[in-house]
Design a protein around this motif. Structure first.
Motif, PDB file in Angstrom:
ATOM      1  N   GLY A  66       0.769  -1.236   0.000  1.00 13.25           N
ATOM      2  CA  GLY A  66       0.000   0.000   0.000  1.00 13.25           C
ATOM      3  C   GLY A  66       0.798   1.282   0.000  1.00 13.25           C
ATOM      4  N   SER A  72      -4.001   1.482   3.872  1.00 15.62           N
ATOM      5  CA  SER A  72      -4.502   0.526   2.888  1.00 15.62           C
ATOM      6  C   SER A  72      -3.416  -0.461   2.466  1.00 15.62           C
ATOM      7  CB  SER A  72      -5.024   1.267   1.653  1.00 15.62           C
ATOM      8  OG  SER A  72      -6.105   2.097   1.985  1.00 15.62           O
ATOM      9  N   TYR A  73      -3.697  -1.746   2.654  1.00 10.87           N
ATOM     10  CA  TYR A  73      -2.844  -2.854   2.216  1.00 10.87           C
ATOM     11  C   TYR A  73      -1.466  -2.853   2.867  1.00 10.87           C
ATOM     12  CZ  TYR A  73      -6.276  -3.337  -1.579  1.00 10.87           C
ATOM     13  OH  TYR A  73      -7.422  -3.498  -2.308  1.00 10.87           O
ATOM     14  N   THR A  92      -8.953  -3.474   1.725  1.00  9.83           N
ATOM     15  CA  THR A  92      -7.826  -2.581   1.992  1.00  9.83           C
ATOM     16  C   THR A  92      -7.346  -2.652   3.433  1.00  9.83           C
ATOM     17  OG1 THR A  92      -9.337  -0.742   2.496  1.00  9.83           O
ATOM     18  CG2 THR A  92      -8.584  -0.969   0.217  1.00  9.83           C
TER      19      THR A  92
END
Length: 586
Positions: A66, A72-73, A92
């Motif tokens: 991310g 996110s991620y 995410t």
């Protein structure tokens, strides 16, 4: 009675040895582990109440997918209780490593595998997790929510990351390992391998992964550690002896043992004064060199102890032209590097990935690696101390490949032969446009460039790259939030770099039809394209791209709002040679 006594003594010793071996036995795979766990019933009831903990903190990792500006991620999502499980799909809020599949390492600009790497080492990524309380582990649950099957090794550390005192000794023990597996379903699962007992409490675990068999990114949600405060005792009641346990000691960490004893094994003072070599010394020197060139580094260390003849062969610099120390990250020290250095005068490829972050190697120890004038490839990924230690990369005039997150850029002025450069995920670089300008001016032979997750590169830097590096075939600009299609940076790239084979524009929401159509017109040798997350690309422009780029192998359109599942199915049927990736959430 006396005639039976020696036999009973021997049988008792044999039984005791078998019990010790079973107690130390590491897993050879989940299926075998499960079978033996059922057969042996070797564990007694815990002496205290079992504690259940989720990871408190993520301490270190090799890569994550991310952005720098959000969660996110990223690997940080592994801390705490699950966010997604038992739901399946692409979320995410999970932890995602950067790569998957074999194709990532099979394109033309990828490095070849090191010949001396032990076949037992297959890890590609890692993450280290700290828990609140040290315990003797009884079970580990890994919650995988998308494309499971990447975990290949779990290690426990004797050091407490929250302790105020520095430990005198740090041990990393492998409590489970297996080869990479291919799980046919992308659905979520709770992975609970049968782990080995250890003789110390731990609150620091390391997961190592290999995603080469997976069809898409694996996603991890949480790690649950079960354990007891007091050391469990082995049950002596119903241990069923498995004769397979009496075979080769596969459970021992041979690689770690070999490198840990490097200073002794390579020291001439430790050689036994053996002179009888049989007829082995009658073989041609080159033939002996060829034979031992197939040995992994720890085996080469062991062979050096056998006799003076083989010691001479094992110390020949020709045996160290390709040297990967990555598998031995847990036990490599300054002394190890010191004893290796005289044998590395001819080294051409050097991989120091993952080494040094645990404090066993000092900055000065890494600096000794500068004495390698023939070095062509240098990998310092996930190695903070090595990055600060190599201050004289400028001396390596023949360097062709460099993987480093060092913020310093002066060394690039003296690397005119550089063909492959990875500067991705370096949060310490404040001006990526300056980096791009130096690369464009000095690295005219560059073929691949990784600027993944560069936080501040703009169209100015992209323009200088495209103008200065006309041979570029691979360019990764994924998760670069300051690039915007409206400036013309992507169309300029496509126009100036017709030889592009791989272009990653991951998570750039501004990529539009104009960019795709310029790629279709100018970059007809394109093989890999990632435009995950854009909202402005239509099915019409994708059809044009697929029609023009006949060599296209992979196209990632996950979270592209105009490209739904129906469109993907239609494109897949028309262009069956292209792997079109579209993730799902349920």
């Amino acid at each position: 009675m006396s005639s039976w006594f020696p036999m009973l003594t021997v049988l008792s010793m044999f039984y005791y040895i078998c019990l010790r071996r079973r107690a130390r036995l590491a897993s050879r795979g989940e299926m075998i582990n499960s079978r033996r766990a059922i057969e042996s019933n070797s564990r007694a009831l815990p002496m205290s109440v079992e504690a259940v903990q989720y990871a408190k903190e993520v301490l270190d990792f090799s890569s994550h997918y991310g952005s720098e500006n959000s969660m996110s991620y990223t690997m940080w999502n592994l801390a705490g209780p699950p966010n997604v499980y038992p739901s399946s799909g692409d979320f995410t809020q999970t932890a995602v490593f950067r790569t998957y599949g074999n194709w990532w390492h099979q394109n033309g600009c990828s490095t070849l595998p090191f010949k001396r790497t032990s076949p037992s080492f297959c890890s590609q990524d890692y993450v280290e997790l700290a828990f609140e309380e040290p315990v003797y582990p009884t079970a580990i649950h890994i919650l995988e929510t998308y494309h499971p099957g990447s975990i290949v090794k779990i290690l426990a550390c004797s050091a407490n990351p929250y302790s105020q005192t520095t430990p005198t000794e740090v041990r990393w023990e492998t409590i489970w390992s297996a080869e990479p597996t291919h799980v046919h379903s992308p659905q979520a699962r709770q992975f609970t391998p049968c782990i080995k007992e250890i003789d110390f409490p731990t609150n620091l675990l390391r997961l190592e992964t290999n995603s080469s068999l997976l069809e898409y990114y694996t996603e991890l949600d949480a790690v649950e550690l079960h354990g007891v405060k007091e050391k469990p005792m082995l049950s002596l009641k119903t241990v069923a002896i498995d004769m397979n346990d009496l075979e080769d000691d596969e459970y021992e960490d041979k690689d770690g043992c070999g490198i840990d004893c490097l200073t002794n094994q390579f020291s001439s003072s430790s050689l036994r004064d053996w002179t009888n070599n049989g007829y082995f010394d009658k073989l041609p020197y080159e033939l002996i060199q060829l034979i031992i060139s197939h040995l992994a580094l720890p085996d080469l260390c062991r062979l050096a102890q056998t006799c003076k003849l083989l010691y001479q062969h094992c110390c020949d610099p020709l045996q160290y032209t390709h040297l990967s120390l990555q598998p031995y990250w847990a036990s490599l020290t300054d002394a190890s590097l010191e004893y290796l250095l005289p044998r590395c005068t001819l080294v051409q490829w050097l991989n120091l990935s993952w080494t040094g972050n645990r404090g066993f190697i000092s900055t000065s120890g890494f600096s000794s690696g500068d004495c390698a004038p023939n070095l062509q490839e240098l990998n310092l990924s996930s190695c903070d101390k090595a990055t600060s230690g190599f201050q004289h990369i400028s001396k390596l005039c023949g360097l062709k490949r460099l993987v480093s997150t060092a913020p310093k850029i002066e060394s690039l002025n003296f690397c005119p032969e550089l063909q492959h450069l990875n500067r991705g995920s370096c949060v310490l670089i404040e001006d990526y446009d300056l980096i791009a300008g130096v690369i464009g001016a000095k690295c005219k032979k560059l073929r691949s460039l990784d600027l993944w997750r560069c936080k501040n590169i703009t169209e100015k830097g992209i323009k200088e790259l495209a103008s200065g590096c006309p041979l570029l075939e691979e360019l990764d600009l994924g998760w670069c939030p300051t690039l915007h299609s409206g400036t013309g940076c992507f169309t300029n790239l496509a126009h100036k770099l017709p030889g592009l084979r791989k272009l990653f524009l991951t998570a750039n929401r501004s990529v539009c039809d104009t960019d795709i159509e310029e790629l279709a017109a100018s970059c007809q040798h394109l093989q890999y394209l990632d435009i995950l997350g854009t909202r402005l690309v239509s099915p019409i422009s994708l059809r044009k791209l697929l029609e023009c780029c006949k060599e296209l192998i992979l196209l990632d359109v996950s979270f592209c709002s105009q490209i739904d599942s129906r469109v993907v199915q239609e494109l897949a049927s028309r262009f069956p040679n292209v792997s079109i990736k579209k993730s799902f959430t349920q």
